[in-house]
Enzyme design. Sequence first.
Site, PDB file in Angstrom:
ATOM      1  N   ASP A  93      -3.184 -15.881  10.056  1.00  0.00           N
ATOM      2  CA  ASP A  93      -2.646 -15.102   8.936  1.00  0.00           C
ATOM      3  C   ASP A  93      -1.524 -14.194   9.423  1.00  0.00           C
ATOM      4  OD1 ASP A  93      -2.352 -14.231   6.358  1.00  0.00           O
ATOM      5  OD2 ASP A  93      -4.143 -12.981   6.321  1.00  0.00           O
ATOM      6  N   ARG A  97       2.944  -8.379   6.486  1.00  0.00           N
ATOM      7  CA  ARG A  97       1.949  -7.465   5.909  1.00  0.00           C
ATOM      8  C   ARG A  97       0.804  -7.205   6.880  1.00  0.00           C
ATOM      9  NH1 ARG A  97       1.376 -12.422   3.737  1.00  0.00           N
ATOM     10  NH2 ARG A  97      -0.592 -13.506   4.180  1.00  0.00           N
ATOM     11  N   ASN A  98       0.621  -8.087   7.862  1.00  0.00           N
ATOM     12  CA  ASN A  98      -0.467  -7.951   8.828  1.00  0.00           C
ATOM     13  C   ASN A  98       0.021  -7.480  10.199  1.00  0.00           C
ATOM     14  OD1 ASN A  98      -2.390  -8.744   6.966  1.00  0.00           O
ATOM     15  ND2 ASN A  98      -2.130 -10.912   7.440  1.00  0.00           N
ATOM     16  N   ASP A 111      -5.089  -7.274  11.480  1.00  0.00           N
ATOM     17  CA  ASP A 111      -5.800  -8.098  10.498  1.00  0.00           C
ATOM     18  C   ASP A 111      -6.218  -9.452  11.078  1.00  0.00           C
ATOM     19  OD1 ASP A 111      -6.920  -9.258   8.285  1.00  0.00           O
ATOM     20  OD2 ASP A 111      -5.445  -8.459   6.903  1.00  0.00           O
TER      21      ASP A 111
END
Length: 259
Positions: A93, A97-98, A111
């Site tokens: 992922d 955003r992570n 994350d």
Amino acid sequence: MTCPLGSLQDTLLFLTVLCLRVPPGYLYIAIEYAPYGNLLDFLRKSRVLETDPAFAKEHGTASTLTSQQLLQFAVDVATGMHYLSDKQFIHRDLAARNVLVGDSLVAKIADFGLSRGEEVYVKKTMGRLPVRWMAIESLNYSVYTTKSDVWSFGVLLWEIVSLGGTPYCGMTCAELYEKLPQGFRMEKPKNCDDEIYELMKQCWRDRPYERPPFSQISVQLNRMQEARKQLLYIFQAYVNMALFENFTYAGIDATAEEA
């Protein structure tokens, strides 16, 4: 309770104090404090034409971040992924955003909810997926390896260059399933140097074994970073943030990013 972790001594002291204060039966996680939040929001907040047009026009820039700082984000993430891949961890992922932005604007991978500690992982359960960051083999066969993380890194690199644009903005996930195997890829952003875009395209090669390993990506980005510091390349910007005629930011579609 948060702790801006510094030296190892400070960390151990914090954990000792925390253990003394935690009631029996409670679980606490000590994590590093990232004062600038996640990279995606940080990039979008730097879009100064939207947040402070007067500043943008006065300084002739489209971002409060420099080309050097943007390239450093990519270097930081590539270095972290090189370490994880050496340990045979698949993130699954990897996206802006992570990634968290810590002190001195150091980008740190976060994350790990979808990560797996194995060389090859085949997903057999249902659930929401970060389709816009996924490699072809992950979309079609639910197969994940370090090389599928490399594909995601290429998308993350595009996010950095575009100051937080939504990958494949305006396209549906169904269209991606159809067009990516046919050779469709995102176009080169106008403010992006050819060498950076070439690295993105290498990450997006159809065959996983043809994509560069993170060790190579890390070396290549560090070389660019060092070259930029040399007098010979003083006017070269791998990511050009200067305003030019008809400048527009890459599109953002928060609804599309949820799938």
